[in-house]
Design an enzyme around this catalytic site. Structure first.
Site, PDB file in Angstrom:
ATOM      1  N   THR A  61       0.239  -1.079  -0.338  1.00 52.79           N
ATOM      2  CA  THR A  61       0.155  -0.108   0.161  1.00 52.79           C
ATOM      3  C   THR A  61       0.930   1.337  -0.218  1.00 52.79           C
ATOM      4  O   THR A  61       0.663   2.295  -0.304  1.00 52.79           O
ATOM      5  CB  THR A  61      -1.216  -0.328   1.404  1.00 52.79           C
ATOM      6  OG1 THR A  61      -1.783  -1.454   0.884  1.00 52.79           O
ATOM      7  CG2 THR A  61      -1.612   0.926   1.333  1.00 52.79           C
TER       8      THR A  61
ATOM      9  N   TYR B 157      -7.400   1.288  -3.763  1.00 55.04           N
ATOM     10  CA  TYR B 157      -6.225   1.310  -4.551  1.00 55.04           C
ATOM     11  C   TYR B 157      -5.958   0.287  -4.850  1.00 55.04           C
ATOM     12  O   TYR B 157      -5.929  -0.546  -4.860  1.00 55.04           O
ATOM     13  CB  TYR B 157      -5.869   2.617  -3.390  1.00 55.04           C
ATOM     14  CG  TYR B 157      -5.478   1.030  -2.410  1.00 55.04           C
ATOM     15  CD1 TYR B 157      -6.496   2.172  -1.059  1.00 55.04           C
ATOM     16  CD2 TYR B 157      -4.536   0.456  -1.695  1.00 55.04           C
ATOM     17  CE1 TYR B 157      -5.557   0.514  -0.287  1.00 55.04           C
ATOM     18  CE2 TYR B 157      -4.601   0.123  -0.953  1.00 55.04           C
ATOM     19  CZ  TYR B 157      -5.066  -0.002  -0.378  1.00 55.04           C
ATOM     20  OH  TYR B 157      -4.516  -0.767   0.751  1.00 55.04           O
TER      21      TYR B 157
ATOM     22  N   THR C 155       1.750  -4.867   4.149  1.00 54.83           N
ATOM     23  CA  THR C 155       1.407  -4.646   5.755  1.00 54.83           C
ATOM     24  C   THR C 155       1.533  -6.588   6.032  1.00 54.83           C
ATOM     25  O   THR C 155       1.502  -6.919   6.899  1.00 54.83           O
ATOM     26  CB  THR C 155       0.918  -3.431   6.579  1.00 54.83           C
ATOM     27  OG1 THR C 155      -0.184  -3.208   6.076  1.00 54.83           O
ATOM     28  CG2 THR C 155       1.422  -2.198   6.680  1.00 54.83           C
ATOM     29  N   ASP C 156       0.363  -6.748   4.740  1.00 54.74           N
ATOM     30  CA  ASP C 156       0.013  -8.283   4.857  1.00 54.74           C
ATOM     31  C   ASP C 156       0.774  -8.994   5.763  1.00 54.74           C
ATOM     32  O   ASP C 156       0.560  -9.818   6.215  1.00 54.74           O
ATOM     33  CB  ASP C 156      -1.396  -8.295   3.920  1.00 54.74           C
ATOM     34  CG  ASP C 156      -2.389  -7.581   3.661  1.00 54.74           C
ATOM     35  OD1 ASP C 156      -3.099  -6.931   4.314  1.00 54.74           O
ATOM     36  OD2 ASP C 156      -3.721  -8.094   3.003  1.00 54.74           O
TER      37      ASP C 156
ATOM     38  N   LYS D 192       0.543  -7.736  12.559  1.00 55.60           N
ATOM     39  CA  LYS D 192      -1.168  -7.192  11.848  1.00 55.60           C
ATOM     40  C   LYS D 192      -1.894  -7.539  12.940  1.00 55.60           C
ATOM     41  O   LYS D 192      -2.507  -8.770  12.701  1.00 55.60           O
ATOM     42  CB  LYS D 192      -0.936  -7.590  10.490  1.00 55.60           C
ATOM     43  CG  LYS D 192      -1.671  -6.208   9.829  1.00 55.60           C
ATOM     44  CD  LYS D 192      -1.985  -5.746   8.465  1.00 55.60           C
ATOM     45  CE  LYS D 192      -3.179  -4.748   8.026  1.00 55.60           C
ATOM     46  NZ  LYS D 192      -3.158  -5.452   6.781  1.00 55.60           N
TER      47      LYS D 192
ATOM     48  N   GLU E 111      -2.816 -29.334  27.623  1.00 55.07           N
ATOM     49  CA  GLU E 111      -4.356 -29.713  28.121  1.00 55.07           C
ATOM     50  C   GLU E 111      -4.157 -31.124  26.720  1.00 55.07           C
ATOM     51  O   GLU E 111      -4.947 -31.942  26.650  1.00 55.07           O
ATOM     52  CB  GLU E 111      -5.284 -29.605  26.908  1.00 55.07           C
ATOM     53  CG  GLU E 111      -5.973 -27.917  27.757  1.00 55.07           C
ATOM     54  CD  GLU E 111      -7.065 -27.126  27.039  1.00 55.07           C
ATOM     55  OE1 GLU E 111      -7.751 -28.105  27.035  1.00 55.07           O
ATOM     56  OE2 GLU E 111      -6.803 -26.322  26.700  1.00 55.07           O
TER      57      GLU E 111
HETATM   58  N1  GLU Z   1      -3.341  -5.621   1.076  1.00 54.90           N
HETATM   59  C1  GLU Z   1      -1.461  -5.172   1.020  1.00 54.90           C
HETATM   60  C2  GLU Z   1      -0.614  -5.151   1.326  1.00 54.90           C
HETATM   61  O1  GLU Z   1      -0.551  -6.029   1.946  1.00 54.90           O
HETATM   62  C3  GLU Z   1      -2.427  -4.031   1.305  1.00 54.90           C
HETATM   63  C4  GLU Z   1      -2.325  -3.338   2.404  1.00 54.90           C
HETATM   64  C5  GLU Z   1      -1.146  -2.886   3.501  1.00 54.90           C
HETATM   65  O2  GLU Z   1       0.314  -2.885   2.594  1.00 54.90           O
HETATM   66  O3  GLU Z   1      -0.720  -1.638   3.731  1.00 54.90           O
HETATM   67  O4  GLU Z   1       0.309  -4.474   0.689  1.00 54.90           O
END
Ligand code: GLU
Length: 342
Positions: A28, A41, A107-108, A180, A297
């Site tokens: 992103t 986007y 971020t994913d 995340k 467990e």
């Molecule tokens: N799904 C995208 C990625 O991981 C958007 C998440 C992001 O970058 O914040 O590239």
């Protein structure tokens, strides 16, 4: 601003600034507005060079050299890109081309890339991942500030010897714990159980304590990782997916278990069949916080399972892949790696 390439062997002393190699992979932070909708986007559209040029003052922190490794949304991140990153980072440090590396990334899967690199890179020099939750075209885009702060941490002497770090939203996380935790909020990354390892405030880069002792494993040969599946546990769970994975020939399974790594009785029977078929089974949890300990467990000794301790399922998968690739498949030895540092 000028973005200057740092040539091989060129000393940091020239202008007193550290040399930071920026490796762009997409995400992103490299996203651009999509005319299809108001909030849409396309991740991975702008180049790393364009990202750096949009960050005022970053050239006063370091000499930057920018290279494009990939330009993908990080849901498409994969081992081929990871091996490319490792190769480039190892070469850059071996040839004294850079004093630190910053990787821009979606971020994913940032936590997975951070964990993989942290496990197979063994340098003192900082390697920092950063990204953004809003694309560059958004109001209050967070990418430029995150990239600025990532370079600031990369250039900081205190960041040396701390392994791979994630920097977003003024916060510094270690690869072992970072995860995340929010699908849309700017403050998305948390370090479960441990908390962040530091902050970036206007005055300084501050670390709260010494670095965690890290497991250093060899880079898997042949740029391949053995197949390991993650299976998500839930009420009414049967053994179908587990049996299916065994049939497909995977070498190991990670259970994203309920609670402290539980599965239903039918799934447990399927796991026993998987062990008999030669798979290594790691019990992790989809809860988020807390540890999955041995023999609480579930009688791990009797079932020949491994407990993931505090590694979430996606990181447990990577550690198991790296271990199996290095020929470590004895349950006790795998367990020792998962318990390392505790
Ligand atoms: N799904 C995208 C990625 O991981 C958007 C998440 C992001 O970058 O914040 O590239």
């Amino acid at each position: 601003m000028t973005v200057q390439p740092a040539s091989a062997g060129e000393g940091q002393a020239a202008a007193g600034l550290p040399r930071v190699l920026v490796l762009a992979t997409g995400g992103t932070i490299a996203g651009k507005a999509d005319p299809r909708s108001a909030i849409g986007y396309d991740a991975g559209s702008a180049t790393g060079q364009q990202l750096v040029e949009a960050v005022p003052g970053v050239d006063r922190l370091a000499h930057l050299q920018v290279e494009q490794i990939s330009n993908i949304p990080s849901q498409d991140m994969n081992h081929k890109v990871w091996f490319r990153l490792v190769e480039r980072i190892n070469t850059a440090f071996a040839r004294h081309e850079a004093d630190a590396v910053v990787i821009t990334h979606g971020t994913d899967t940032m936590e997975e890339t951070a964990f993989f690199l942290d496990t197979v890179l063994h340098h003192e020099q900082p390697v920092i991942l950063t990204g953004s939750m809003r694309p560059g075209s958004a109001i209050s885009a967070d990418g430029p500030a995150n990239l600025y702060e990532a370079v600031k941490v990369a250039a900081s002497p205190q960041a040396r010897g701390r392994g791979v770090l994630v920097v977003l939203n003024d916060t510094i996380h270690a690869a072992h714990w970072v995860s995340k935790a929010d699908s849309t909020a700017l403050q998305t990354f948390v370090s479960r159980n441990a908390g962040p390892v530091g902050i970036v405030d206007p005055a300084a880069v501050r670390f709260y304590g010494p670095a965690r002792v890290r497991l250093a494993l060899p880079l898997p040969a042949g740029e391949q990782l053995p197949a390991v599946d993650v299976i998500y546990a839930h009420a009414d769970m049967d053994g179908r997916q587990i049996d299916e994975s065994v049939r497909a020939g995977v070498k190991g399974l990670v259970i994203a278990g309920m609670g402290d790594g539980n599965v239903s009785a039918p799934a447990m029977q399927a796991l026993d069949r998987a062990v008999k078929a030669g798979l290594v089974i790691v019990r992790s949890s989809h809860v988020g916080d807390g540890f999955v300990n041995r023999n609480v467990e579930v009688d791990d000794d009797a079932h020949h399972f491994v407990a993931s301790y505090d590694l979430n399922p996606q990181k447990a998968r990577l550690l198991l892949q790296i271990l199996l690739a290095g020929g470590v498949q004895d349950v006790a030895a795998v367990q020792q790696a998962f318990a390392f540092g505790y």
